[in-house]
Design a protein around this motif. Sequence first.
Motif, PDB file in Angstrom:
ATOM      1  N   LEU A 132       0.816  -1.217   0.000  1.00  0.00           N
ATOM      2  CA  LEU A 132       0.000   0.000   0.000  1.00  0.00           C
ATOM      3  C   LEU A 132       0.851   1.269   0.000  1.00  0.00           C
ATOM      4  CD1 LEU A 132      -2.873  -1.113   2.384  1.00  0.00           C
ATOM      5  CD2 LEU A 132      -2.900  -0.956  -0.112  1.00  0.00           C
ATOM      6  N   GLN A 176       0.163   3.908   6.389  1.00  0.00           N
ATOM      7  CA  GLN A 176       0.402   4.395   5.022  1.00  0.00           C
ATOM      8  C   GLN A 176      -0.629   5.451   4.626  1.00  0.00           C
ATOM      9  OE1 GLN A 176       3.172   3.827   4.013  1.00  0.00           O
ATOM     10  NE2 GLN A 176       3.762   1.887   4.953  1.00  0.00           N
ATOM     11  N   ALA A 177      -1.609   5.744   5.500  1.00  0.00           N
ATOM     12  CA  ALA A 177      -2.591   6.790   5.202  1.00  0.00           C
ATOM     13  C   ALA A 177      -2.335   8.032   6.049  1.00  0.00           C
ATOM     14  CB  ALA A 177      -4.014   6.286   5.440  1.00  0.00           C
ATOM     15  N   HIS A 178      -2.052   7.832   7.330  1.00  0.00           N
ATOM     16  CA  HIS A 178      -1.773   8.947   8.228  1.00  0.00           C
ATOM     17  C   HIS A 178      -0.255   9.111   8.241  1.00  0.00           C
ATOM     18  CE1 HIS A 178      -5.929   8.330   9.386  1.00  0.00           C
ATOM     19  NE2 HIS A 178      -5.618   7.060   9.477  1.00  0.00           N
ATOM     20  N   LYS A 179       0.224  10.215   7.656  1.00  0.00           N
ATOM     21  CA  LYS A 179       1.633  10.262   7.285  1.00  0.00           C
ATOM     22  C   LYS A 179       2.585  10.695   8.380  1.00  0.00           C
ATOM     23  CE  LYS A 179       0.699   9.130   3.047  1.00  0.00           C
ATOM     24  NZ  LYS A 179       1.271   8.040   2.297  1.00  0.00           N
ATOM     25  N   SER A 181       2.720  10.755  -1.095  1.00  0.00           N
ATOM     26  CA  SER A 181       2.132   9.554  -1.658  1.00  0.00           C
ATOM     27  C   SER A 181       2.523   9.459  -3.123  1.00  0.00           C
ATOM     28  CB  SER A 181       0.607   9.616  -1.541  1.00  0.00           C
ATOM     29  OG  SER A 181       0.018   8.432  -2.057  1.00  0.00           O
ATOM     30  N   TYR A 182       2.412   8.254  -3.682  1.00  0.00           N
ATOM     31  CA  TYR A 182       2.543   8.063  -5.113  1.00  0.00           C
ATOM     32  C   TYR A 182       3.879   8.597  -5.618  1.00  0.00           C
ATOM     33  CZ  TYR A 182       0.583   7.500  -9.819  1.00  0.00           C
ATOM     34  OH  TYR A 182       0.326   7.107 -11.103  1.00  0.00           O
ATOM     35  N   ALA A 228       2.947   2.911  -5.535  1.00  0.00           N
ATOM     36  CA  ALA A 228       2.099   3.242  -6.688  1.00  0.00           C
ATOM     37  C   ALA A 228       0.805   3.920  -6.257  1.00  0.00           C
ATOM     38  CB  ALA A 228       1.821   1.984  -7.515  1.00  0.00           C
ATOM     39  N   SER A 229      -0.259   3.714  -7.038  1.00  0.00           N
ATOM     40  CA  SER A 229      -1.563   4.304  -6.749  1.00  0.00           C
ATOM     41  C   SER A 229      -2.589   3.181  -6.700  1.00  0.00           C
ATOM     42  CB  SER A 229      -1.956   5.276  -7.863  1.00  0.00           C
ATOM     43  OG  SER A 229      -2.186   4.564  -9.074  1.00  0.00           O
TER      44      SER A 229
END
Lengths: 163, 338
Positions: B96, B332-335, B236-237, B99-100
């Motif tokens: 996760l 991986q969402a809350h940086k 991200s990405y 990439a996207s």
Amino acid sequence: MAQPSHQVPERIPVTLVVNGTKRDLDLAPWTTLLDALRDHLNMTGTKKGCDHGQCGACTVLVNGRRVNSCLTLAVIKDGAEITTIEGLAKDDALHPLQQAFIDHDAFQCGYCTPGQICSAAGLLAEGRAKNADEIRELMSGNLCRCGAYPNIVAAIQQAMGRP
Amino acid sequence: MNNFQYSRATDVADAIRLLNSDPDAKLIAGGTNLIDLMKENVERPSRLIDISRLPLGKIEETAQGGLRIGALVPNSDLAYHPQVEQRYPLLASAILAGASAQLRNMASVAGNLMQRTRCAYFYDTATPCNKRSPGSGCSAVGGHNRNHAILGASPSCIATYPSDMCVALAALGALVHIAGPTGERRIALEDFHRLPGDTPHIDTNLGASEMIIAIELPPGGFSRNYSYLKVRDRLSYAFALISVAAALNLEGNAISEARLALGGVAHKPWRSLEAEQSLRGRAATADHFAHAADLLLQGASAASHNRFKIELARRAIVRTMMQAASAAPQSQAHKKIA
């Protein structure tokens, strides 16, 4: 590096079910799904941005999953169901995401918007994003050069029915 | 993109036969990297062999208590598989981080192993590159090399291998199942990718007529004490400047087993048994992790623009190991990095 093949192969019959309608095509194997939609079916709602999978403008749903149509060969998706921005509204009713993007002014120039909305439709179907941070992360494959991101996140939250 | 022939393989043997009969043919599944490279004229296959419909899409329990992951499982399906989320969360997290969402939906597990470097000179056909055009020289050595290798590089090539997933697979001790004209074999993920040496155009030890059919995870998943930390230029990405896969088994505060792999630093995921064994029996403290980091980074050497990566790697290793030790893996969402 391999030398180029000068023998052009026959066109290959490809059937795509685009927004519920069966479409029969004869395509060279190097035709991307994006070019098949735009140049062979004259469906220009799906946008070509970078053409390299970096911007997300070409996002469509293939069998319900969001993908970059610019990095997808149409021939590989023979028989698949494709949903594009043209297929989201039902009769005269906008898709909830389309309405939410209008309600939140979630665009400026609008070029990335079909990809943003198709990507968001995939995101809702996946059911993994539960809050704004997770929406941002899982929408990071869609760039908006106008910088409408805060409104895009708000629009998706509205369509998701979550704050 | 060059003109090419298209064949749809009917089974694994058919795919291998097609590969064997045309040295310039390539397999295609998700196509996320190959189509991109074809658009750049870096890859010019004579034929694409479509393996996307082969029955290699299952995730199954192995007799040893691990998981066997079919070569064609999409990256997203692997990351969100309940057995992977519960037993191998390090792998889920690393996938996760890469990439996207769209690319993860498309990309196959085997294709992730086969992806090529994102070195800008490899992509730019107007410049010399030993990986793209053997013997032409390396433009990165004297060029823009901020994101390039600090370990295992050679004068021929300082490119890095870009996968996040494989950093976790290396740490977990995964095996690669391969089919070829003479039957099947398996090799450790760690031995799958090669160092550049003077043959940087050869990325892996996969034979010309071989294909990956599955990835096998051993039983130990380090599901309690793990973390995957990816440091990059945007949140991200983006490809890693440095990434760290850390996994520990703890008895109290003492380490019974440690795994540590780096991404973004070399031509392959980077591990050191010496670094990992230095932690066995030791307390899970920042000092011990810093010592392991020094062992893992032994021999690190900078190019003209990436000296910062050596110290960045050292600090990222300590931070990620501390996250693992405290059972507080990087989200991986809350940086925010805890």
